[in-house]
Scaffold this active site. Structure first.
Site, PDB file in Angstrom:
ATOM      1  N   LYS A 111       1.084  37.312  58.148  1.00 40.41           N
ATOM      2  CA  LYS A 111       0.314  38.047  57.144  1.00 40.41           C
ATOM      3  C   LYS A 111       1.083  39.266  56.688  1.00 40.41           C
ATOM      4  CE  LYS A 111      -3.963  40.558  56.738  1.00 40.41           C
ATOM      5  NZ  LYS A 111      -4.983  41.266  57.449  1.00 40.41           N
ATOM      6  N   LYS A 139       1.696  40.381  61.926  1.00 43.15           N
ATOM      7  CA  LYS A 139       0.989  41.077  60.848  1.00 43.15           C
ATOM      8  C   LYS A 139       1.778  42.330  60.481  1.00 43.15           C
ATOM      9  CE  LYS A 139      -3.319  43.330  59.588  1.00 43.15           C
ATOM     10  NZ  LYS A 139      -4.747  43.480  59.869  1.00 43.15           N
TER      11      LYS A 139
HETATM   12  C1  PBG Z   1      -8.328  44.558  59.450  1.00 44.80           C
HETATM   13  C2  PBG Z   1      -7.782  43.604  58.446  1.00 44.80           C
HETATM   14  C3  PBG Z   1      -7.076  43.884  57.253  1.00 44.80           C
HETATM   15  C4  PBG Z   1      -6.947  42.671  56.588  1.00 44.80           C
HETATM   16  C5  PBG Z   1      -7.518  41.690  57.391  1.00 44.80           C
HETATM   17  N1  PBG Z   1      -8.016  42.275  58.544  1.00 44.80           N
HETATM   18  C6  PBG Z   1      -6.634  45.175  56.673  1.00 44.80           C
HETATM   19  C7  PBG Z   1      -5.677  46.010  57.401  1.00 44.80           C
HETATM   20  O1  PBG Z   1      -5.052  45.618  58.374  1.00 44.80           O
HETATM   21  O2  PBG Z   1      -5.541  47.161  56.985  1.00 44.80           O
HETATM   22  C8  PBG Z   1      -6.324  42.491  55.235  1.00 44.80           C
HETATM   23  C9  PBG Z   1      -6.772  41.279  54.466  1.00 44.80           C
HETATM   24  C10 PBG Z   1      -6.437  41.310  53.012  1.00 44.80           C
HETATM   25  O3  PBG Z   1      -5.764  42.218  52.494  1.00 44.80           O
HETATM   26  O4  PBG Z   1      -6.878  40.372  52.312  1.00 44.80           O
HETATM   27  N2  PBG Z   1      -7.521  44.938  60.460  1.00 44.80           N
END
Ligand code: PBG
Length: 332
Positions: free
Chosen positions: A256, A202
């Site tokens: 991601k 991520k």
């Molecule tokens: C929480 C999380 C996030 C997303 C999914 N889980 C945001 C982040 O890490 O700041 C993003 C999902 C999206 O942008 O559609 N940790």
């Protein structure tokens, strides 16, 4: 295997592109409603939903409407939904205790979906940001996001979600050691069947902006997530993270964001051959919707192309806000 190409005119690639039948026959990649995990936002209240300005077509829904959405998704052939809570500001604290409250809005939504549609696989998000007064995924001490104390809290959160009936846990926090800690706790507490889909690679991405609006974390977030999420410049590190999470007990892995990171999807699939998912995140969705609304892009076409490309890049499935719309198209 080296591809063989006869010289022109023996080889004319246009022969197999000539008709829909021939194109269908040689098509390598297929998209199906069963490829989708549908992320949904849940909020308090009854029989209500509110639009999210930066994500046209997406709403925050009350628990009863989430159950209704599960019925619709199931009828469309969507196998899984992923729940994200919009936590009321009063429940956001420094100790994040709401995160492992068995009756928090996310856990209520898990139970409501399993009651309404037992066949639906329910996925969760594990990170402290929806419950944290400062919007971070981990506890903040003296301005630092601390790892080990956060992992202990995430384990409590995971157990509460498993007890509520979640089928797939989605740790999205990017702390070190969380998968192993969660897997051990799940085994110990009798949740052997609960799967972990790790947000293993991520990235610290600017494409999450609209999501942070949706869960109400934009205003709260102080600073950035660069000390725990990955540097977008790195590729080898993604493979090491995936391998680490698999060794700790992840059943599936995720890359991601999605579209700008298809090279990572391909490397992961080729290197490990494990169930690999990509998250077509909120910013990707918002970009496409903005262009579609302006008449600059053809909505259905660009949606289907973007989703197909994840499959071509090696993904087994996609988390996408387009899930119901795309499933409807795929079902004719
Ligand atoms: C929480 C999380 C996030 C997303 C999914 N889980 C945001 C982040 O890490 O700041 C993003 C999902 C999206 O942008 O559609 N940790």
């Amino acid at each position: 295997m080296k591809p063989t190409v006869a010289p022109f005119p023996a080889a004319r690639f246009r022969r197999l592109r000539g008709t829909p039948a021939l194109r269908a026959l040689v098509r390598q990649t297929h998209l199906d409603a069963s490829d989708f995990i549908w992320p949904v936002f849940v909020m308090a209240g009854h029989d209500d939903e509110t639009p999210i300005a930066s994500m046209p077509g997406v709403t925050r829904k009350t628990v009863d409407r989430i159950a209704q959405a599960a019925r619709e998704a199931h009828a469309l052939g969507i196998p899984a939904m992923c729940i994200f809570p919009y936590t009321a500001m009063a429940f956001r604290t420094e100790d994040c205790a709401e995160a492992w409250n068995p009756d928090n809005i996310a856990n209520r939504a898990i139970r409501a979906i399993k009651d309404a549609v037992p066949e639906m696989a329910v996925m969760t998000d594990i990170a402290l940001d929806p419950y944290n007064i400062n919007g971070h995924d981990g506890f903040v001490e003296d301005g630092e996001i601390v790892n080990d104390r956060t992992v202990a809290a995430l384990v409590r959160m995971a157990l509460a979600q498993a007890a509520a009936g979640a089928d797939i846990l989605g740790p999205s926090d990017m702390m070190d050691g969380r998968i192993g800690a969660m897997r051990a706790a799940l085994e110990q507490e009798g949740h052997q069947k609960v799967a972990i889909l790790s947000y293993a690679a991520k990235y610290a991405s600017a494409f999450y902006g609209p999501f942070r609006d949706a869960v109400g974390a934009s205003a709260a977030l102080r600073g950035d997530k660069n000390t725990y999420q990955m540097d977008p410049a790195n590729s080898d590190e993604a493979l090491r993270l995936i391998e680490r999470d698999l060794m700790e007990g992840a059943d599936m892995v995720m890359v991601k964001p999605g579209m700008p990171y298809l090279d990572i999807c391909r490397r992961v699939k080729d290197s490990f051959g494990v169930p690999t998912f990509a998250y077509q995140v909120s910013g990707e969705y918002a970009m496409m919707q903005a262009a579609i609304a302006n008449g600059w892009l053809d909505g259905p076409k660009v949606m289907m192309e973007s989703l197909m490309c994840f499959k071509r890049a090696g993904c087994d499935g996609i988390l996408t806000y387009f899930a119901p719309e795309a499933a409807r198209l795929l079902n004719g």
